[in-house]
Design a protein around this motif. Structure first.
Motif, PDB file in Angstrom:
ATOM      1  N   UNK A   1       0.813  -1.212   0.000  1.00 52.97           N
ATOM      2  CA  UNK A   1       0.000   0.000   0.000  1.00 52.97           C
ATOM      3  C   UNK A   1       0.846   1.261   0.000  1.00 52.97           C
ATOM      4  N   UNK A   2       2.126   1.176   0.395  1.00 52.36           N
ATOM      5  CA  UNK A   2       2.951   2.373   0.507  1.00 52.36           C
ATOM      6  C   UNK A   2       4.416   2.021   0.339  1.00 52.36           C
ATOM      7  N   UNK A   3       5.231   3.045   0.149  1.00 46.38           N
ATOM      8  CA  UNK A   3       6.668   2.841  -0.022  1.00 46.38           C
ATOM      9  C   UNK A   3       7.425   4.047   0.524  1.00 46.38           C
ATOM     10  N   UNK A   4       8.648   3.790   0.962  1.00 41.73           N
ATOM     11  CA  UNK A   4       9.535   4.845   1.436  1.00 41.73           C
ATOM     12  C   UNK A   4      10.812   4.823   0.608  1.00 41.73           C
ATOM     13  N   UNK A   5      11.208   5.983   0.085  1.00 42.04           N
ATOM     14  CA  UNK A   5      12.440   6.116  -0.691  1.00 42.04           C
ATOM     15  C   UNK A   5      13.441   6.901   0.156  1.00 42.04           C
ATOM     16  N   UNK A   6      14.403   6.199   0.722  1.00 43.55           N
ATOM     17  CA  UNK A   6      15.375   6.794   1.641  1.00 43.55           C
ATOM     18  C   UNK A   6      16.675   7.121   0.905  1.00 43.55           C
ATOM     19  N   UNK A   7      16.978   8.410   0.765  1.00 42.06           N
ATOM     20  CA  UNK A   7      18.245   8.827   0.151  1.00 42.06           C
ATOM     21  C   UNK A   7      19.366   8.751   1.174  1.00 42.06           C
ATOM     22  N   UNK A   8      20.521   8.240   0.737  1.00 47.62           N
ATOM     23  CA  UNK A   8      21.696   8.135   1.602  1.00 47.62           C
ATOM     24  C   UNK A   8      22.764   9.087   1.060  1.00 47.62           C
TER      25      UNK A   8
ATOM     26  N   UNK B   1       0.652   7.276  -5.878  1.00 44.22           N
ATOM     27  CA  UNK B   1       1.837   8.111  -5.709  1.00 44.22           C
ATOM     28  C   UNK B   1       1.835   8.871  -4.389  1.00 44.22           C
ATOM     29  N   UNK B   2       0.647   9.184  -3.875  1.00 42.22           N
ATOM     30  CA  UNK B   2       0.598   9.941  -2.623  1.00 42.22           C
ATOM     31  C   UNK B   2       1.084   9.103  -1.447  1.00 42.22           C
ATOM     32  N   UNK B   3       1.195   7.801  -1.643  1.00 42.67           N
ATOM     33  CA  UNK B   3       1.655   6.922  -0.575  1.00 42.67           C
ATOM     34  C   UNK B   3       3.110   6.491  -0.756  1.00 42.67           C
ATOM     35  N   UNK B   4       3.832   7.205  -1.629  1.00 42.26           N
ATOM     36  CA  UNK B   4       5.266   7.001  -1.801  1.00 42.26           C
ATOM     37  C   UNK B   4       5.968   8.234  -1.239  1.00 42.26           C
ATOM     38  N   UNK B   5       6.778   8.051  -0.217  1.00 42.78           N
ATOM     39  CA  UNK B   5       7.410   9.173   0.476  1.00 42.78           C
ATOM     40  C   UNK B   5       8.921   9.186   0.248  1.00 42.78           C
ATOM     41  N   UNK B   6       9.426  10.323  -0.223  1.00 42.77           N
ATOM     42  CA  UNK B   6      10.866  10.534  -0.308  1.00 42.77           C
ATOM     43  C   UNK B   6      11.355  11.126   1.014  1.00 42.77           C
ATOM     44  N   UNK B   7      12.446  10.609   1.529  1.00 42.77           N
ATOM     45  CA  UNK B   7      13.061  11.180   2.709  1.00 42.77           C
ATOM     46  C   UNK B   7      14.573  10.982   2.611  1.00 42.77           C
ATOM     47  N   UNK B   8      15.307  11.590   3.528  1.00 41.59           N
ATOM     48  CA  UNK B   8      16.768  11.495   3.525  1.00 41.59           C
ATOM     49  C   UNK B   8      17.243  11.063   4.899  1.00 41.59           C
ATOM     50  N   UNK B   9      18.224  10.197   4.950  1.00 44.77           N
ATOM     51  CA  UNK B   9      18.797   9.764   6.215  1.00 44.77           C
ATOM     52  C   UNK B   9      19.273  10.996   6.997  1.00 44.77           C
TER      53      UNK B   9
END
Length: 588
Positions: free
Chosen positions: A195-202, A389-397
């Motif tokens: 249902x959702x995803x997290x995109x974690x930038x390193x 797409x609203x349930x895909x979150x970009x974030x950064x460490x």
């Protein structure tokens, strides 16, 4: 020869031969560009069930030079039971309804969801041609990952953008002979329920430890590259002969998350994919004139492709504090915009974009053997096809400036554990960073209610005194020495004197488990409280245990250390940077 030109210099663009007939929903062979409506067309036949699954095929034919449009030479029409030239035959498609159109739409929706899996590009949207397999570069990374995602488990894909200057036109970016670094790295976590995803930038300049890395050599042998302590994350790729498997191992060292598979691209991916989609919309809050990236744009909205798109994602001296962390935000905005563009009506209804993206995506891609075919990539795409797409979150460490460096000369960063640890625990615990639609959440809650109730019930009731708790401790995937350090912690800090270290478990496990008998429930509750074990870690047997029989605690890959709770927080720290993929944000 680079991935973009390997054996493909003389192919015809499939879009120039096979087009979608809106009246029938079938792909048809266009014999003459200048007289497409006057000449009879032939419906593309259905492929046999033994062939690869997918939509009608396009021939791997010679590529026409880019000259003024002229009529194509006539191509013989397929006979009944034959496929397009150069393809295996099959039965003709029955009827003219929406079968082909439906499949095309589904595949494009899949591509929209997977758009950012190429660090600025898209993959999977149109992965159904046999000849696309030849575009893929495949690397054997051994046991660096799980070897492949599982349908009933979360998926963790490592997306790597290398700064290697391969591909035509990239020689002028400097360091032309570099083997490349892990310049842009995103850990893409897909939830178990999809249902959702997290995109974690390193961040590339993160100071970390790079573990020893076994790498496959051209002659088939394996060479182990020594690890390095206290060095930049970006040298986990390319340097000293490190392959993407080394980056996968380093990410596990940083995050505690085992990566299933990797995808890697170079500079050309941004250029060819942004061009294939017809340009990516971006917004600038202020004008930009960056001498390093050569990006020069007025404030406002722009549609970028090719060199301009690459300059946009490479720019780091014109946004924010002119550092790499703000460049990461810009890249995330670009990726989200490309995802939205991929799902737009203009892309969904354009055969030209449809085929061009297929070619561009696969020619730009290097993957591990676990997903090293079009079929496997399509299976991966299928896992994501229903995600909004609203349930895909970009974030950064979360990081902070390296305190070991003098003021005014800060060039590297270190993890800011106050925010990073709970964020990583949420990803490890498969907790979404974004609000899932209420109806989706309600359905999930209803489905999980019974299981959750049973798990929570295990933690209710009396707790045994620490001195009565008997447990054997095994290391089944935690850091080296975890069983002995946990034993010492239990005995010295918690008073659990009847605990024993049993060394390594017979097999590795992903998550920590406490096995106990029904008549040991009070001991299990006490130990779970001490160690911060979630209810899902408790595994009760069916029969009572004999007196003085110890419970069995197996420390899994999620174990970080004695006294470190394994319960994932349900809310992300307020200060982490994040943005949903459906949001359009202007670069500042």
């Amino acid at each position: 020869m680079d991935a973009q030109s390997r054996g493909r210099a003389d192919e015809i663009d499939p879009a120039d031969q096979w087009v979608l007939n809106p009246r029938t929903g079938n792909y048809e062979l266009r014999l003459d560009r200048s007289a497409a409506q006057q000449q009879p067309s032939v419906a593309a036949p259905r492929r046999p069930s033994s062939a690869r699954a997918g939509a009608p095929g396009a021939p791997a034919a010679p590529k026409a030079p880019k000259t003024p449009k002229a009529p194509s030479p006539a191509v013989p029409s397929p006979r009944r039971g034959e496929g397009p030239p150069g393809r295996r035959g099959g039965r003709p498609r029955k009827g003219g309804g929406g079968g082909g159109g439906r499949r095309k739409k589904i595949l494009v929706v899949i591509g929209g969801t997977l758009a950012f899996l190429l660090v600025g590009g898209s993959v999977g949207a149109y992965l159904y041609y046999d000849h696309l397999n030849n575009n893929l570069n495949v690397t054997d990374v051994g046991d660096a990952g799980t070897g492949g995602f599982k349908k009933d488990q979360p998926i963790n894909i490592l997306v790597i953008g290398t700064d290697k200057r391969s591909g035509a036109g990239n020689e002028g970016y400097g360091d032309a002979d570099s083997v490349g670094h892990a310049d842009t790295t995103i850990l893409f976590h897909v939830s178990k329920d999809r249902s959702n995803a997290t995109a974690l930038s390193i961040p590339r300049d993160l100071i970390t430890n790079i573990p020893a890395c076994p790498t496959k050599q051209p002659d088939g042998s394996t060479k182990t590259i020594p690890g390095e302590k206290g060095t930049r994350f970006n040298i986990s790729l390319g340097q000293e002969g490190r392959d993407p498997g080394c980056t996968m191992r380093t990410v596990k060292e940083i995050t505690g998350i085992t990566v299933d598979n990797f995808m890697m691209v170079d500079f050309n991916a941004v250029k060819v994919l942004s061009t294939a989609v017809g340009g990516v919309p971006v917004c600038l809050a202020k004008p930009v004139d960056d001498k390093d990236s050569k990006l020069k744009l007025d404030a406002g909205e722009h549609r970028l492709q090719g060199e301009q798109a690459l300059a946009f994602v490479r720019t780091r001296h014109s946004f924010g504090n002119h550092g790499d962390l703000d460049r990461i935000k810009t890249q995330q905005q670009f990726l989200g915009s490309m995802m939205r563009e991929m799902k737009s009506k203009e892309t969904l209804t354009s055969p030209k974009k449809f085929f061009s993206l297929a070619e561009a995506a696969t020619k730009s891609l290097t993957v591990d053997s676990g997903i090293g075919s079009i079929d496997k990539l399509t299976n991966l795409a299928g896992e994501l096809k229903d995600m909004d797409l609203k349930n895909i979150t970009f974030t950064t460490l979360p990081v902070l400036d390296n305190p070991a460096e003098p003021e005014g000369k800060k060039a590297t960063v270190v993890i800011e554990h106050g925010s990073a640890d709970p964020l990583l625990k949420m990803i490890q615990g498969d907790v979404s960073l974004t609000e899932v639609e209420k109806k989706e959440q309600a359905a999930k809650d209803a489905a999980d209610a019974e299981a959750k109730g049973k798990a929570d019930a295990l933690l209710q009731g009396n707790r045994a005194p620490a001195g009565d708790v008997r447990v054997d401790v095994y290391n089944g995937g935690g850091p080296s020495g975890s069983a002995s350090t946990t034993l010492a912690w239990l005995q010295n800090s918690k008073g659990v004197n009847k605990a024993s270290n049993r060394g390594n478990a017979p097999a590795k496990v992903d998550t920590t488990q406490l096995e106990y008998a029904p008549n040991q429930a009070d001991q299990a509750r006490a130990l779970a409280d001490m160690m911060g074990l979630p209810a899902t870690a408790l595994k009760m047997g069916s029969a009572d245990a004999a007196p003085k029989t110890p419970m069995k605690l197996t420390l899994g890959a999620d174990f970080k250390g004695a006294g470190v709770s394994l319960n994932a927080p349900q809310k992300a720290p307020d200060d982490i940077q994040r943005v949903e993929a459906d949001k359009a944000i202007c670069a500042k």
